[in-house]
Design a protein around this motif. Structure first.
Motif, PDB file in Angstrom:
ATOM      1  N   ASP A  85       0.829  -1.206   0.000  1.00  0.00           N
ATOM      2  CA  ASP A  85       0.000   0.000   0.000  1.00  0.00           C
ATOM      3  C   ASP A  85       0.868   1.263   0.000  1.00  0.00           C
ATOM      4  OD1 ASP A  85      -2.796   1.135   0.250  1.00  0.00           O
ATOM      5  OD2 ASP A  85      -1.841   2.056   1.998  1.00  0.00           O
ATOM      6  N   TYR A  92       0.390   3.628  10.002  1.00  0.00           N
ATOM      7  CA  TYR A  92      -0.814   2.868   9.650  1.00  0.00           C
ATOM      8  C   TYR A  92      -1.695   2.625  10.868  1.00  0.00           C
ATOM      9  CZ  TYR A  92       0.182   2.298   4.769  1.00  0.00           C
ATOM     10  OH  TYR A  92       0.364   2.571   3.444  1.00  0.00           O
ATOM     11  N   GLY A  96      -8.107  -0.565  10.251  1.00  0.00           N
ATOM     12  CA  GLY A  96      -9.198  -0.091   9.397  1.00  0.00           C
ATOM     13  C   GLY A  96     -10.539  -0.685   9.759  1.00  0.00           C
ATOM     14  N   LYS A 101      -5.174   1.914   7.288  1.00  0.00           N
ATOM     15  CA  LYS A 101      -5.041   3.115   6.462  1.00  0.00           C
ATOM     16  C   LYS A 101      -3.777   3.857   6.867  1.00  0.00           C
ATOM     17  CE  LYS A 101      -9.050   4.873   7.750  1.00  0.00           C
ATOM     18  NZ  LYS A 101      -9.593   3.830   8.611  1.00  0.00           N
ATOM     19  N   TYR A 145      -5.538  10.336   4.539  1.00  0.00           N
ATOM     20  CA  TYR A 145      -5.160   8.926   4.408  1.00  0.00           C
ATOM     21  C   TYR A 145      -4.542   8.692   3.029  1.00  0.00           C
ATOM     22  CZ  TYR A 145      -8.008   7.975   8.557  1.00  0.00           C
ATOM     23  OH  TYR A 145      -8.530   7.953   9.823  1.00  0.00           O
ATOM     24  N   LYS A 150      -6.503   7.305  -0.202  1.00  0.00           N
ATOM     25  CA  LYS A 150      -7.882   6.996   0.180  1.00  0.00           C
ATOM     26  C   LYS A 150      -8.673   8.307   0.326  1.00  0.00           C
ATOM     27  CE  LYS A 150      -7.351   2.440   2.272  1.00  0.00           C
ATOM     28  NZ  LYS A 150      -6.130   2.122   1.558  1.00  0.00           N
ATOM     29  N   ALA A 206     -12.081   8.059   2.285  1.00  0.00           N
ATOM     30  CA  ALA A 206     -11.894   7.918   3.736  1.00  0.00           C
ATOM     31  C   ALA A 206     -11.432   9.237   4.347  1.00  0.00           C
ATOM     32  CB  ALA A 206     -10.883   6.816   4.027  1.00  0.00           C
TER      33      ALA A 206
END
Length: 537
Positions: free
Chosen positions: A110, A180, A183, A189, A391, A394, A397
């Motif tokens: 990620d 991180y 989530g 995230k 994030y 994202k 989010a």
């Protein structure tokens, strides 16, 4: 080591992490920045070593905005690498070493890490994960002897590059660290923290007159860093001492025996611990022998401290206590309950988490985002320069968490009294906090549900005397099948970190659901929280 001065350091404003360390290295080069085991790293060595690391990262093709990662327990060299990344505008992503292999793979993919630094003991985990992380070009071992043949040794690698400062750091608004968080939908995230957000309200970023007494940096003071650096509590502590030009004793992880030894041998004046760690230290057989007279403040967070535990801690440690409330998304602490509110007799204020730090706004909102009056429960929202940028990758989010006016929804339910003290009542989200670690039920439920004998599952947090809350799974077994608690827990461990796995399992005929099919977690939790004045522990 010299004596600690009792006079506060003069206020100095720094716009970036790099600028702070560069200034301290020039003004007080032989001052201790970090001590790890027998190794002392001065500010001059931190500055020079991070220059070498920065030049090494450049040689590996790391550019401004790229993510690098670290997976390992605490070590002073982590901060050297972090600073090296910042000196070329790259971003450090520390990875939770307690995660299972699939979780590590997700985080590394990620964040798109090009380079991974690995600490002692984690080579097997990395080798299991590496094949599934195609973007990862280079693995560098930090004080590790069990890496694969193609791993690079950190010290040898670092020392092959010049100590010239590249002077390519990002600005105040640029990304600096990516941490991180668990989530709600099963995947963590990456919260992006900028130079501004992590510097806001920290020593040497705020004028001394605006600080609370426990914040004021004292030249020569030493902090014990025992909380994990994959948390804002660990990385934030190290950043705080670097900003202030003070020293930190780094422990690989919290160990009460080692912590007591460090308190005996160094002039440690500040420690951050979760309440469970305070309790563990108080129960240590050597605690009565140790001289705590140099300890000025114990800061704690993640959960309130029970009154009986606080009384025992105040009596034994004889220092001030500061409760901290915040989260990764706010770069750490935004509200504190200061020492004067910690009274052995107890008081209504001790049920609160305190008052906002200077520059931090707090409001309580209803489901439509409207502010509510004092003592009315709603969701806690906050606005300040400490808030994360957003994030990583994202946008939805991010916009659901931070509105157009900069207000960040915390996911915690609470209220404020007429004096501005904040009280945590419950959680709007389903998050569980166990021993200071955040656990989202969705992650654990996904792991358990993959068991072929499980028909349905819901995960809840229940009170736990030691860890604050413990993870409990409520499992519906498929017709004709049998399943044991041990089997459920063992299956969970294959997919998620050990601290996320259920400590207990209830087998029930069906999960309670509303008309739309949503699981009624409050109904499952209610029997365990009966008689308690709030639904968090």
């Amino acid at each position: 080591m010299g004596q600690t001065s009792t006079e506060a350091a003069p206020a100095v404003q720094f716009e970036t992490v790099v600028a702070a360390v560069r200034a301290h290295a020039a003004d007080n080069p032989q001052a201790m920045a970090f001590t790890f085991g027998d190794e002392v790293m001065t500010f001059a060595e931190l500055d020079a070593g991070s220059n070498r690391a920065a030049n090494g990262l450049t040689a590996l093709g790391v550019q401004a905005g790229d993510r690098i990662a670290y997976l390992g327990k605490n070590i002073h060299l982590y901060f050297e690498v972090l600073l090296g990344a910042l000196k070329i505008g790259a971003v450090m992503t520390p990875v939770n070493w307690r995660l299972a292999v699939p979780e590590v793979v997700y985080v590394l993919n990620d964040c798109q890490a090009k380079v991974l630094f690995v600490g002692e003991g984690f080579a097997p985990l990395v080798e299991q994960a590496r094949a599934a992380v195609p973007r990862l070009a280079t693995v560098i071992g930090i004080d590790t002897s069990d890496g694969a043949a193609d791993w690079t040794d950190y010290r040898s690698w670092r020392d092959g590059f010049p100590a010239d400062d590249p002077h390519r750091e990002g600005g105040t608004e640029d990304d600096a660290i990516q941490l991180y968080t668990s989530g709600t939908t099963g995947h963590p995230k990456g919260a992006i923290l900028t130079n501004r957000s992590i510097l806001s309200s920290r020593p040497s970023a705020v004028a001394v007159e605006d600080m609370r007494p426990w914040q004021v940096p004292i030249p020569g003071e030493v902090t014990l860093l025992a909380m994990p650096c994959f948390h804002i509590s660990g990385t934030g502590t190290g950043l705080g001492t670097m900003f202030a030009g003070t020293g930190a004793i780094v422990l690989p992880e919290y160990d009460p025996t080692k912590a007591l030894e460090m308190i005996e041998n160094y002039p440690i004046s500040k420690i951050f611990m979760v309440p469970a760690a305070i309790q563990i230290m108080l129960n240590h057989p050597r605690v009565a022998e140790v001289d705590f007279s140099r300890l000025k403040f114990i800061t704690y967070g993640a959960s309130p401290i029970p009154l009986d535990l606080m009384r025992a801690a105040m009596d034994r440690f004889g220092c001030g206590f500061v409760q901290m409330y915040g989260m990764t998304e706010t770069s750490g602490t935004i509200v504190t309950l200061d020492p004067e509110d910690h009274v052995p007799e107890g008081s209504p204020k001790m049920r609160s988490v305190g008052k906002p730090l200077p520059g931090v706004e707090i409001k309580i909102i209803d489901s439509e985002g409207n502010a509510v009056p004092p003592r009315v429960v709603g969701e806690i929202a906050t606005r300040s320069t400490k808030n994360m940028k957003g994030y990583w990758n994202k946008p939805e989010a991010t916009t659901s968490t931070i509105d157009a006016e900069g207000w960040l929804r915390t996911g915690d339910a609470g209220y404020m009294d007429e004096d501005g003290y904040l009280y945590i009542h419950d959680r709007v989200k389903d998050m569980i906090i166990s021993g200071g670690e955040n656990v989202y039920p969705a992650e654990v439920e996904n792991a358990i549900y993959s068991h072929p004998k499980v028909a349905d599952v819901a995960v809840i947090g229940v009170p736990d005397a030691k860890w604050g809350e413990a993870v409990k799974a409520c499992v519906v077994v498929k017709p004709g099948e049998t399943l044991t608690e041990a089997e459920v827990i063992a299956h969970s461990r294959q997919h998620v970190a050990g601290y996320k796995c259920p400590k207990s399992v209830d087998f029930i005929p069906a999960l309670p659901r509303n008309a739309s099919g949503k699981v009624l977690r409050r109904e499952l939790r209610a029997p365990y929280w009966e008689g308690m004045d709030r639904a968090v522990n």
